[in-house]
Scaffold this motif. Sequence first.
Motif, short mmCIF file in Angstrom:
data_model
loop_
_atom_site.label_atom_id
_atom_site.label_comp_id
_atom_site.label_asym_id
_atom_site.label_seq_id
_atom_site.Cartn_x
_atom_site.Cartn_y
_atom_site.Cartn_z
N ALA A 193 1.03 -0.96 -0.08
CA ALA A 193 -0.16 0.02 0.05
C ALA A 193 0.60 0.74 -0.02
N GLU A 194 0.37 2.18 -0.56
CA GLU A 194 1.00 3.43 -0.31
C GLU A 194 0.21 4.06 -0.03
N VAL A 195 0.54 5.31 1.30
CA VAL A 195 -0.17 6.25 1.76
C VAL A 195 0.72 7.59 1.72
N ASP A 196 0.71 8.46 0.68
CA ASP A 196 1.59 10.56 1.46
C ASP A 196 2.70 9.67 1.38
N GLY A 197 3.65 9.30 -0.10
CA GLY A 197 4.95 8.57 -0.07
C GLY A 197 5.45 8.12 0.82
N TYR A 198 4.71 7.15 1.61
CA TYR A 198 4.69 6.34 2.41
C TYR A 198 4.31 4.29 1.67
N THR A 199 5.24 3.84 1.64
CA THR A 199 5.35 2.47 1.43
C THR A 199 5.56 1.50 1.76
N VAL A 200 4.31 0.79 2.36
CA VAL A 200 3.88 -0.33 3.64
C VAL A 200 3.87 -1.63 2.89
N THR A 201 4.52 -2.67 3.36
CA THR A 201 4.32 -4.14 2.44
C THR A 201 3.63 -5.06 3.51
N LEU A 202 2.94 -5.91 3.57
CA LEU A 202 2.72 -6.71 4.23
C LEU A 202 3.34 -8.47 4.30
N ASP A 203 3.56 -9.26 4.61
CA ASP A 203 4.36 -10.80 5.09
C ASP A 203 3.70 -10.85 6.31
N GLY A 204 2.75 -12.28 5.71
CA GLY A 204 2.43 -13.41 6.62
C GLY A 204 0.84 -13.82 6.11
N ASP A 205 0.46 -14.59 6.45
CA ASP A 205 -0.61 -15.05 5.64
C ASP A 205 -2.05 -15.80 6.66
N PRO A 208 -7.09 -19.60 9.13
CA PRO A 208 -8.84 -19.39 9.68
C PRO A 208 -8.34 -20.46 11.19
N GLY A 209 -8.81 -19.60 11.76
CA GLY A 209 -8.78 -20.78 13.32
C GLY A 209 -7.78 -20.76 13.44
N ARG A 210 -6.36 -21.04 13.38
CA ARG A 210 -4.88 -20.26 13.60
C ARG A 210 -4.46 -18.58 14.02
N SER A 211 -3.23 -18.01 14.71
CA SER A 211 -3.55 -17.71 15.39
C SER A 211 -2.23 -16.95 14.58
N SER A 212 -1.59 -16.31 13.33
CA SER A 212 -1.64 -15.87 12.42
C SER A 212 -0.43 -14.75 12.21
N LYS A 213 1.18 -14.72 12.51
CA LYS A 213 1.85 -13.90 12.32
C LYS A 213 1.90 -12.85 10.76
N LEU A 214 1.92 -11.53 11.32
CA LEU A 214 1.29 -10.43 10.40
C LEU A 214 3.13 -9.58 10.46
N THR A 215 3.82 -9.12 9.19
CA THR A 215 4.84 -8.25 9.47
C THR A 215 4.42 -7.28 8.59
N LEU A 216 4.35 -6.34 9.11
CA LEU A 216 3.77 -4.79 7.83
C LEU A 216 4.96 -3.46 8.06
N SER A 217 6.04 -3.52 7.09
CA SER A 217 6.74 -2.47 6.95
C SER A 217 6.57 -1.61 6.48
N VAL A 218 7.31 -0.44 6.87
CA VAL A 218 7.04 1.12 6.81
C VAL A 218 8.26 1.62 5.96
N SER A 219 8.05 2.35 4.91
CA SER A 219 9.19 2.16 4.10
C SER A 219 9.31 4.70 3.68
N LYS A 220 9.63 5.03 3.12
CA LYS A 220 9.31 6.00 2.63
C LYS A 220 10.90 6.82 2.12
N ASP A 221 10.24 6.74 0.94
CA ASP A 221 11.49 7.36 -0.45
C ASP A 221 13.14 6.45 -0.45
N GLY A 222 11.94 5.09 0.01
CA GLY A 222 13.08 3.75 -0.45
C GLY A 222 13.77 3.34 0.87
N LYS A 223 13.68 3.97 1.92
CA LYS A 223 14.51 4.02 2.81
C LYS A 223 13.68 2.97 3.80
N PRO A 224 14.12 2.80 4.73
CA PRO A 224 13.22 2.13 5.69
C PRO A 224 12.92 3.17 6.92
#
Length: 324
Positions: A193-205, A208-224
């Motif tokens: 997703a891109e919002v106001d010059g930030y890029t956020v990527t989602l990793d993880g699945d 159903p019925g199980r605790s799932s790990k989701l990692t969201l990483s935020v970067s701006k202008d290509g830098k973390p």
Amino acid sequence: MNTATRLGVYVLGLAVVFGGALGAGRAIGPAGAPLPAEDHSAMAPAKQTAEGHGDDHGGTTRQAASDTPGGLQVSDKGYALNPLTTIRAGEPTDFRFTVTGPDGKPLTRYEVEHEKELHFIVVSRDLATFQHLHPGRDADGVWSTKLTLDEPGAYRAFADFVPAGGSGLTLGADLLVAGDYEPEPPAEVSRTAEVDGYTVTLDGDLVPGRSSKLTLSVSKDGKPVTDLQPYLEAYGHLVALRAGDLAYLHVHPDGTPDDGKTAAGPEIVFYAEVPSAGDYRLFLDFQHDGKVRTADFTVQAGAGQPRPTAEPSAGASHDDDHTH
């Protein structure tokens, strides 16, 4: 199709949606049936996962301990969400509502969670728009917040709260805005997703019925981004809504800004549990440079053929009481 005909079809569609939710409520017992006084007074404040117990990872999925996901019922365990204001498309409104308790009176005592007594979420039923609001409450238990719904159609409002001496609840009510309405097509699956010059990527699945790990990483202008700012006692807040019926999951991140081990980005880790297979819309609130922004994603949980992945999302239309 003229306006009157469209509205007729639209109201009929809402009746079908409400019918399905009512059926789910009847399957577990009468909606809004009060708890015996001794049981209610004995309940202790608790954060719960979808199975009704604490999350070992520190994050939580806020949901009732029953089999019915949060937000599908306007009344649960004797508590009810009561909208008091009519909304017109495009007009800023001082929206008012109450939460009544088992005694039928507006609730005036709440536990504070993430700096607020109540979190108020408003989304369009096609999940194209999202607002995370924090209303104020008067001494009589009437909540109010500034709310603008730009387009006619059906919206869902969620009140996420913990009654004093009770456990967490999420109640939901439809808000109907008159006018010519045409829903947006379902959003395609996207992990960027891109919002106001930030890029956020989602990793993880989502499983159903199980605790799932989701990692969201935020970067701006290509830098973390490594200096995220705390927002409501966390580096991020994630709301998950199931497409179709808008079952609600409020997920909090693993760790807190003051625990001495949780980094201020670029990664924000969540643990979530979804009740079924299907498409879910995820909305991440994060704060940087003094401003709260919302990134949105569509993910698919469970078996089945995934739909084609879309190009990076430009972000859903969104707002909250902190200017985005």
